[in-house]
Design an enzyme around this catalytic site. Structure first.
Site, PDB file in Angstrom:
ATOM      1  N   SER A 104       0.792  -1.235   0.000  1.00  0.00           N
ATOM      2  CA  SER A 104       0.000   0.000   0.000  1.00  0.00           C
ATOM      3  C   SER A 104       0.819   1.277   0.000  1.00  0.00           C
ATOM      4  CB  SER A 104      -0.956   0.010   1.193  1.00  0.00           C
ATOM      5  OG  SER A 104      -2.097  -0.747   0.902  1.00  0.00           O
ATOM      6  N   TYR A 200     -10.758   1.948   5.316  1.00  0.00           N
ATOM      7  CA  TYR A 200      -9.720   1.673   4.313  1.00  0.00           C
ATOM      8  C   TYR A 200     -10.316   0.956   3.110  1.00  0.00           C
ATOM      9  CZ  TYR A 200      -4.826   0.820   3.045  1.00  0.00           C
ATOM     10  OH  TYR A 200      -3.595   0.819   2.442  1.00  0.00           O
ATOM     11  N   SER A 201      -9.991   1.434   1.917  1.00  0.00           N
ATOM     12  CA  SER A 201     -10.577   0.856   0.705  1.00  0.00           C
ATOM     13  C   SER A 201      -9.538   0.763  -0.404  1.00  0.00           C
ATOM     14  CB  SER A 201     -11.765   1.700   0.215  1.00  0.00           C
ATOM     15  OG  SER A 201     -12.253   1.198  -1.018  1.00  0.00           O
ATOM     16  N   ASN A 202      -9.121  -0.456  -0.697  1.00  0.00           N
ATOM     17  CA  ASN A 202      -8.277  -0.680  -1.866  1.00  0.00           C
ATOM     18  C   ASN A 202      -9.035  -0.397  -3.157  1.00  0.00           C
ATOM     19  OD1 ASN A 202      -5.855  -1.499  -0.541  1.00  0.00           O
ATOM     20  ND2 ASN A 202      -6.765  -3.495  -0.146  1.00  0.00           N
ATOM     21  N   GLY A 346       2.688  -1.142   3.959  1.00  0.00           N
ATOM     22  CA  GLY A 346       2.032  -1.977   2.971  1.00  0.00           C
ATOM     23  C   GLY A 346       2.341  -3.446   3.181  1.00  0.00           C
TER      24      GLY A 346
END
Length: 443
Positions: A104, A200-202, A346
């Site tokens: 990330s 949190y959003s990928n 990440g």
């Protein structure tokens, strides 16, 4: 002379100190013994040996991951070191100058490109994403570029890539298109009304990757190269398209995906399209230190855009840790001084990393290890030791940790436990969530 950083503005009340002296400090228990193969990096002319920093790094594989590396740039100069093994099959040592998957940390790179487009007047932070990508999201509520960057959009976190640990191995060659992943994830309702919370959003960053491509007419990887990688001469950094390899790796990546007693699974080779703009970057510790130094030093964005990037919201209720636009803010307290660390972390199969810059004096640190999703939670103690050695000057000549009788140790809550749940690229409900729990420290 370390460069001073501009203090960030926040949307909430002033952030209080989150990481105490016990969290990134030194207590009385002895250090975990250094595993074989530990090796500090070459010293610059006139550089200082840093045995306590090496001892701190040695505690990371001492807690059960195969290997780890650290790259530091501060008043003492440039230092890099490795510990443990980089290749379980051959016993090859970790190469501190090699590449690894950054997970990330990719988000800060993508956010920087988006903010450059804002600087150029090609998009607005408060533009509804539907103005640029009509029909991509199925929700009637408007979702803005800012909300996607800051994880306040309410979008679901992920599509479901794996159903169990074994799938992390068996599904690794499956290729995904961003629009396919977005469509699958957004079958679920919004987590909250846009702008009313933080989650949190990928998937939000997959949308931002498509935004960059739509506005520029070029692939995201090309824009990253044109705008960041080439200008900063980040020779070890690339966003793979379909390339599953880590070229010239610092270490191979592993996970414990099969029944207890079986060998670790080598997951170095992987089709990273499942995480793409949210976490597919390959890089080096040197490159990350250079990138964050340039970013926070104003080389990549206007002052206004950088101020927007560093305007944070709490990452969870009651947490003093904040999230800006693709950038984390983590307050620290070393007892004698307080500061804020800016950067990101990440985790993807086989690799877990942190890259952070001290706001007060510009110290830069990147640490990476070669196990992530199934890494023992105690590994966070080792990360904590490295952070204390660098940011609290525990290994500096005359510092509080100096001298052979005061080596770093594993006492105190792990640093990873101080980070809110959801800052590694792991699926919700994954069987193993590193960093979300920690044992009670004992003497």
């Amino acid at each position: 002379m370390r460069r001073a950083r501009t203090i960030a503005r926040t949307l909430s009340v002033p952030v209080t100190v989150a990481v105490s002296a016990t969290l990134i400090g030194v207590c009385a228990a002895p250090a975990t013994a250094a595993p074989p193969g530990s090796a500090g990096g070459p010293l610059p002319p006139g550089g200082t040996e840093r045995p306590l920093l090496q001892q701190a790094l040695d505690t990371v594989p001492g807690y059960g991951v195969p290997g780890a590396l650290t790259v530091v740039d501060d008043d003492l100069g440039h230092w890099s070191g490795g510990s443990g093994v980089g290749d379980v099959a051959t016993g090859q040592a970790v190469r501190p100058d090699g590449r690894f998957r950054a997970g990330s940390i990719t988000k800060t790179f993508v956010a920087t490109v988006v903010l450059q487009l804002v600087d150029e007047g090609r998009i607005g932070l408060d533009d509804p994403i539907a103005d640029h990508l009509p029909g991509l999201l199925p929700y009637p509520q408007p979702i803005t570029v800012r909300q996607l960057l800051q994880h306040t959009s309410g979008l679901p976190r992920d599509a479901r890539y794996w159903t169990d640990l074994a799938g992390i191995d068996t599904e690794r060659w499956r290729h995904h298109e961003p629009a396919e992943l977005i469509a699958e994830a957004t079958r679920e309702p919004l987590v909250f009304e846009p702008g009313t919370g933080w989650a949190y959003s990928n998937i939000g960053y997959q949308v931002l990757g498509l935004l960059v491509e739509e506005v520029t007419g070029r692939p995201l990887s090309t824009e990253l190269n044109r705008r960041i990688v080439h200008p900063l001469r980040l020779r070890g950094t690339y966003l793979p398209d379909r390339l599953p390899l880590v070229l010239s790796p610092a270490m191979r990546g592993y996970e414990a995906l099969h029944p207890p007693g079986t060998a670790l699974t080598d997951v170095t080779e992987y089709d990273m399209s499942w995480i793409w703009a949210a976490g597919a970057l390959v890089t080096t510790g040197d490159d990350l230190n250079r990138f964050y130094d340039a970013l926070l030093g104003g080389e990549l964005l206007s002052e206004e855009a950088l101020d927007q990037m560093r305007t944070t919201v709490p990452m969870q209720e009651g947490s003093p840790a904040g999230y800006g636009l693709g950038l984390m803010a983590l307050p620290i307290d070393c007892g004698t001084r307080q500061s804020v660390l800016w950067g990101h972390n990440g985790g993807v199969p086989g690799f877990l990393s942190y890259s952070l810059v001290d706001e007060a004096d510009g110290q830069r640190l990147t640490i990476a290890m070669n196990q992530a999703l199934t890494a023992p939670v105690e590994t966070g103690y080792g990360v904590n030791n490295v952070l204390g050695a660098v940011f609290c000057d525990l290994d500096a000549p005359g510092g509080p940790g100096a001298g052979p009788a005061s080596p770093p140790n594993a006492e105190g809550r792990p640093f990873t436990a101080a980070l809110p749940d959801g800052l590694t690229d792991v699926l919700p409900d994954a069987p193993v969530r590193p960093g979300t729990a920690a044992p009670t420290p004992t003497d």
